[in-house]
Design a protein around this motif. Structure first.
Motif, PDB file in Angstrom:
ATOM      1  N   ALA A  94      47.590 -72.987  22.902  1.00  0.00           N
ATOM      2  CA  ALA A  94      47.166 -71.870  22.050  1.00  0.00           C
ATOM      3  C   ALA A  94      46.088 -71.013  22.699  1.00  0.00           C
ATOM      4  N   LYS A  95      45.469 -71.473  23.779  1.00  0.00           N
ATOM      5  CA  LYS A  95      44.423 -70.699  24.452  1.00  0.00           C
ATOM      6  C   LYS A  95      44.987 -69.654  25.417  1.00  0.00           C
ATOM      7  N   GLU A  96      46.259 -69.754  25.744  1.00  0.00           N
ATOM      8  CA  GLU A  96      46.889 -68.801  26.663  1.00  0.00           C
ATOM      9  C   GLU A  96      46.981 -67.412  26.040  1.00  0.00           C
ATOM     10  N   ARG A  97      46.786 -66.389  26.849  1.00  0.00           N
ATOM     11  CA  ARG A  97      46.919 -64.998  26.409  1.00  0.00           C
ATOM     12  C   ARG A  97      47.795 -64.246  27.403  1.00  0.00           C
ATOM     13  N   LEU A  98      48.655 -63.385  26.888  1.00  0.00           N
ATOM     14  CA  LEU A  98      49.515 -62.578  27.743  1.00  0.00           C
ATOM     15  C   LEU A  98      49.598 -61.169  27.170  1.00  0.00           C
ATOM     16  N   LEU A  99      49.188 -60.207  27.966  1.00  0.00           N
ATOM     17  CA  LEU A  99      49.287 -58.794  27.608  1.00  0.00           C
ATOM     18  C   LEU A  99      50.369 -58.184  28.483  1.00  0.00           C
ATOM     19  N   ILE A 100      51.386 -57.613  27.859  1.00  0.00           N
ATOM     20  CA  ILE A 100      52.491 -57.009  28.596  1.00  0.00           C
ATOM     21  C   ILE A 100      52.524 -55.509  28.336  1.00  0.00           C
ATOM     22  N   SER A 101      53.136 -54.772  29.246  1.00  0.00           N
ATOM     23  CA  SER A 101      53.348 -53.337  29.019  1.00  0.00           C
ATOM     24  C   SER A 101      54.482 -52.868  29.911  1.00  0.00           C
ATOM     25  N   GLY A 102      55.025 -51.744  29.539  1.00  0.00           N
ATOM     26  CA  GLY A 102      56.085 -51.140  30.330  1.00  0.00           C
ATOM     27  C   GLY A 102      55.965 -49.630  30.260  1.00  0.00           C
ATOM     28  N   ILE A 103      56.311 -48.977  31.354  1.00  0.00           N
ATOM     29  CA  ILE A 103      56.279 -47.518  31.401  1.00  0.00           C
ATOM     30  C   ILE A 103      57.685 -47.019  31.723  1.00  0.00           C
ATOM     31  N   GLY A 104      58.080 -45.975  31.043  1.00  0.00           N
ATOM     32  CA  GLY A 104      59.389 -45.371  31.287  1.00  0.00           C
ATOM     33  C   GLY A 104      59.297 -44.379  32.440  1.00  0.00           C
ATOM     34  N   THR A 105      59.393 -44.872  33.671  1.00  0.00           N
ATOM     35  CA  THR A 105      59.242 -43.987  34.831  1.00  0.00           C
ATOM     36  C   THR A 105      60.360 -42.953  34.909  1.00  0.00           C
ATOM     37  N   GLU A 106      61.577 -43.346  34.538  1.00  0.00           N
ATOM     38  CA  GLU A 106      62.666 -42.364  34.546  1.00  0.00           C
ATOM     39  C   GLU A 106      62.420 -41.277  33.505  1.00  0.00           C
ATOM     40  N   ARG A 107      61.887 -41.670  32.357  1.00  0.00           N
ATOM     41  CA  ARG A 107      61.571 -40.683  31.322  1.00  0.00           C
ATOM     42  C   ARG A 107      60.449 -39.766  31.791  1.00  0.00           C
ATOM     43  N   LEU A 108      59.456 -40.329  32.423  1.00  0.00           N
ATOM     44  CA  LEU A 108      58.354 -39.527  32.968  1.00  0.00           C
ATOM     45  C   LEU A 108      58.892 -38.456  33.905  1.00  0.00           C
TER      46      LEU A 108
END
Length: 117
Positions: A94-108
């Motif tokens: 329960a101490k683990e943390r994960l922050l994820i993200s994604g960017i739409g490079t094709e959309r950019l």
């Protein structure tokens, strides 16, 4: 944003929206995320988005999205992310943390013409 503009991207403004899914960190987010972000990037807007509907069962605690505006003021979501419980479940910790993200490079590139001069 200025680096993208130097490459020819037609981005006029950025809008960073944070949604607190548990409602416990507003003051800390204002002080440690929003204030430094707007100080370094004055053309960006940073705010809470309590009305966000998507991702509420996918993310845990906090999620965010970054929108970019074109010259006509039309906003396009380019980035989505947040905390997940994947590593907590995988490692049974329960101490683990994960922050994820994604960017739409094709959309950019398709919307803002990034890289085209």
């Amino acid at each position: 944003m200025t680096a993208l503009q130097a490459q020819g991207a037609g981005i006029q403004a950025l809008d960073v929206r944070v949604t607190e899914l548990d409602g416990s960190r507003a003051d800390a987010i204002e002080a440690s995320v929003f204030a430094p972000l707007v100080e370094e990037f004055p053309q960006a807007q940073a705010r809470f988005d309590p009305e966000r509907a998507s991702g509420r069962t996918y993310y845990a605690g906090l999620c965010f999205a970054i929108y970019a505006s074109d010259a006509a003021g039309q906003k396009y979501m380019l980035v989505d992310g947040g905390f997940t419980s994947w590593t907590q479940q995988l490692l049974n910790n329960a101490k683990e943390r994960l922050l994820i993200s994604g960017i739409g490079t094709e959309r950019l590139c398709s919307v803002f013409g990034a890289g085209e001069k």
